[in-house]
Structure formats: structure tokens, C-alpha cells
Design a protein around this motif. Structure first.
Motif, mmCIF file in Angstrom:
data_model
loop_
_atom_site.group_PDB
_atom_site.id
_atom_site.type_symbol
_atom_site.label_atom_id
_atom_site.label_comp_id
_atom_site.label_asym_id
_atom_site.label_seq_id
_atom_site.Cartn_x
_atom_site.Cartn_y
_atom_site.Cartn_z
ATOM 1 N N ASP A 251 0.862 -1.195 0.000
ATOM 2 C CA ASP A 251 0.000 0.000 0.000
ATOM 3 C C ASP A 251 0.892 1.237 0.000
ATOM 4 O O ASP A 251 1.528 1.557 1.006
ATOM 5 N N ARG A 252 0.941 1.942 -1.131
ATOM 6 C CA ARG A 252 1.738 3.163 -1.264
ATOM 7 C C ARG A 252 0.924 4.416 -0.949
ATOM 8 O O ARG A 252 1.371 5.523 -1.211
ATOM 9 N N PHE A 253 -0.281 4.264 -0.420
ATOM 10 C CA PHE A 253 -1.197 5.333 -0.035
ATOM 11 C C PHE A 253 -1.840 5.994 -1.253
ATOM 12 O O PHE A 253 -3.055 6.128 -1.328
ATOM 13 N N LYS A 256 -1.977 1.234 -4.750
ATOM 14 C CA LYS A 256 -1.434 -0.044 -4.269
ATOM 15 C C LYS A 256 -0.683 -0.687 -5.418
ATOM 16 O O LYS A 256 -1.022 -0.479 -6.592
ATOM 17 N N SER A 257 0.318 -1.465 -5.088
ATOM 18 C CA SER A 257 1.125 -2.032 -6.158
ATOM 19 C C SER A 257 1.845 -3.292 -5.706
ATOM 20 O O SER A 257 1.849 -3.645 -4.513
ATOM 21 N N LEU A 258 2.441 -3.975 -6.665
ATOM 22 C CA LEU A 258 3.389 -5.045 -6.371
ATOM 23 C C LEU A 258 4.524 -4.952 -7.372
ATOM 24 O O LEU A 258 4.377 -4.376 -8.459
ATOM 25 N N THR A 272 -2.321 0.367 -9.073
ATOM 26 C CA THR A 272 -3.733 0.703 -9.243
ATOM 27 C C THR A 272 -3.917 2.179 -9.599
ATOM 28 O O THR A 272 -3.131 3.037 -9.205
ATOM 29 N N ASP A 273 -5.019 2.464 -10.297
ATOM 30 C CA ASP A 273 -5.365 3.852 -10.616
ATOM 31 C C ASP A 273 -5.743 4.635 -9.363
ATOM 32 O O ASP A 273 -5.515 5.846 -9.291
ATOM 33 N N PRO A 293 2.742 9.936 3.498
ATOM 34 C CA PRO A 293 1.680 8.990 3.815
ATOM 35 C C PRO A 293 1.482 8.940 5.333
ATOM 36 O O PRO A 293 2.410 9.272 6.094
ATOM 37 N N PRO A 294 0.304 8.549 5.798
ATOM 38 C CA PRO A 294 0.009 8.593 7.237
ATOM 39 C C PRO A 294 1.041 7.891 8.113
ATOM 40 O O PRO A 294 1.369 8.383 9.197
#
Length: 316
Positions: A251-253, A256-258, A272-273, A293-294
Motif C-alpha cells: 500500500d503506497r497510499f 497499491k502495487s506489487l 492501481t489507478d 503517507p500517514p
């Protein structure tokens, strides 16, 4: 079965954030849509440039590494970034602009079967402008750009990847991700994620020899788009089934990616968009301050103390 709708972003290494900021904002006319840090190493800036909102497919991103040395070019690397402009007339506009600002560039020629103008940024990153009537459908004009609307860069086009084992890369693109091979000769093949469209194109080139040694101006990874979490889960399973080791979903805030490396060692990200860069900023103030990011917000004071201010230099 899900499909890949194009590129999401591409990430590079720069030696100097202020110089990078000037080039991409003032000379290329892109909007700086996010100033943040490398979430895996918050001591370094992570800068994002794109259209008005940093739409997927328009994002060029840079990690600042002041100690980075020269890139020793070679194979098994992402080696050039294509950027789309609206017309051949735009290429002539950009050639004059590059001459005005002493940007290293070639003469107008062709690349990936389109009229094109190759150039380099101050770090030696290799790029090419391509005249194409195609553009990313959700691209938005940045009204405060230093470049007139009719010549603005409209997102990422063909991305060049140079490898020793071209067939291995082809198998990953075609068999796993569903890309279409649209042309091939002895040393080059072109693949499209959306057939007939430049904005999801990959130009795969064969080259033997030493592997590239990265440094300033090198390309770290290419991120390709998925629409949402459900699609990312699907592709995560596809990567796993084909025996590639992946990072798992991160979760890149802002998305999200891999991450995974294909058989030549090329690092791909699947991103993700959603939710995008307006999750913590309104559209008008994008890129104007350091956003974290938080999970890093509680360390803001410590992080800011380690970052040199980015100097703003107006267009001359």
C-alpha cells in the motif's frame, strides 16, 4: 480475464532535485503533482510530474540520490522513455525550445514508426517525443504550464527495454499480461497493451553485452496500470503462478502495487489507478508542499530536517 490499459508511471534516479524540478516543470512544462519521499528510504525525495492531476499514464517520477554516479549503459535495462505530443508541428516547436534552453537533442526523425525527436535531460536520461494523434483519454491540460496547450506533452508513449533474452520478455508481455506483438525484426519487437494505441507500448530491443550499471539518469522501474484492488489481486496471482518472486501487494497510499523482476531482471511494478494524488491534497495545491503517507507523518520533523529545500527557478 483482465487487461492492462497502459502504463501507470515510470521511475528514475536524479542527482539533484532542484535541477530536476526546473527541467521538468519549467522546460518540459509538466506539473509537479507530488513532492514526497521514498517510502522505503524517507531520507530521499520522490518527485512526481504529470498532467493537471498526475493521471495514471502521465507520471514521471524521480528518486533524488545526491551521491549517484554515472550510468554505465548496457543491456537488461529500461533504456528510453517515449512522451506523446499532438503533432509534427509540435516536434518543431520542441526542437526550437530545446535549442533555446541548450537541451541535448537529435534532429527530427522517426522512432517506433512515428515522427520523433530524441533528447536527454540534465542527468543524461534518454527520452523521445513522438508525434501522435493518440493521447491518454483522461489526460488533463495544466493551464499554468510554461508550454502552450497545443504542444503540451500528453503522457507516456513507447517505453524502450533492452534485453539479452528478448523472447523471455516477449513471453511475459504476451502470455501473462496479454500484450499484442505488432511488429518484429531480428533485433526489435513492439508490443501494445491496447492494440493500436501508443500509450501502452513497449519497444523491446535485443542487445548482448554487459548489464547496465545504474546511476543518475537511469530508469529504476516501469509501472503498468490496473484499475482497482480486485485486478491487482488477480495479477498478483498470475505473477505467482508463473514462478516470479514478487514483493506482494504494497500500500503506497496514493496507489497499491506489487513489484517483480522478469527473466532478464527488468523490474516491473503493477499499480492501481486509485486513489490518486488528490487523496491528501486538493487539485489546486497539488505538489506545492511535502506530502507524507500517514505512517510517516509522525516522523515529519525528522524527515524534513534531512531534506534540502528544492530551489524554484523561473523560466527565462
Amino acid at each position: 480475464m483482465f487487461t492492462i490499459p497502459g502504463h501507470h508511471h515510470i521511475s528514475m534516479i536524479t542527482k539533484n532535485a532542484s535541477q530536476n524540478n526546473h527541467f521538468y516543470k519549467q522546460i518540459l512544462g509538466l506539473r509537479r503533482v507530488k513532492v514526497t519521499v521514498n517510502q522505503d528510504d524517507p531520507s530521499m525525495y520522490h518527485l512526481f510530474y504529470g498532467d493537471k492531476t498526475g493521471s495514471p499514464g502521465t507520471e514521471l517520477t524521480f528518486f533524488e540520490i545526491p551521491m549517484s554516479g554515472h550510468t554505465y549503459r548496457g543491456t537488461n535495462a529500461i533504456t528510453r522513455i517515449g512522451l506523446l505530443v499532438p503533432s509534427v508541428e509540435s516536434l518543431h516547436y520542441w526542437k526550437e525550445r530545446f535549442e533555446k534552453y541548450d537541451v541535448y537533442h537529435d534532429e527530427i526523425g522517426t522512432y517506433a514508426n512515428r515522427p520523433a525527436l530524441k533528447f536527454e535531460d540534465p542527468d543524461g536520461l534518454r527520452l523521445v517525443l513522438l508525434a501522435s494523434s493518440e493521447r491518454i483519454g483522461h489526460w488533463e491540460t495544466w493551464e499554468k504550464s510554461t508550454v502552450p496547450k497545443e504542444h503540451q506533452i500528453q503522457g507516456m508513449g513507447p517505453i524502450e527495454i533492452t534485453v539479452r533474452r528478448l523472447e523471455k520478455l516477449a513471453n511475459t508481455l504476451i502470455d501473462m499480461f496479454g500484450y499484442t506483438e505488432v511488429s518484429r525484426n531480428e533485433s526489435e519487437a513492439i508490443f501494445q497493451s491496447v492494440e493500436g494505441e501508443a500509450f501502452g507500448e513497449i519497444v523491446a530491443k535485443y542487445m548482448d553485452g554487459p548489464v547496465e550499471r545504474p546511476g543518475r539518469g537511469s530508469i529504476h522501474h516501469l509501472a503498468i496500470r490496473v484499475r482497482n484492488d480486485e485486478e491487482l489481486e488477480y495479477w498478483s496471482e498470475q505473477v505467482k503462478q508463473r514462478g516470479f518472486h514478487s514483493s506482494g501487494i504494497v500500500d503506497r497510499f496514493y496507489f497499491k502495487s506489487l513489484y517483480f523482476r522478469e527473466s532478464n531482471g527488468i523490474l516491473f511494478e503493477i499499480a492501481t489507478d486509485e486513489p490518486g494524488f488528490t487523496v491528501d491534497s486538493d487539485v489546486e495545491s497539488l505538489g506545492e508542499q511535502l506530502d507524507l503517507p500517514p505512517f510517516l507523518e509522525e516522523h515529519r520533523e525528522e524527515i524534513e530536517a534531512k531534506l534540502a529545500p528544492i530551489e524554484e527557478q523561473e523560466e527565462k
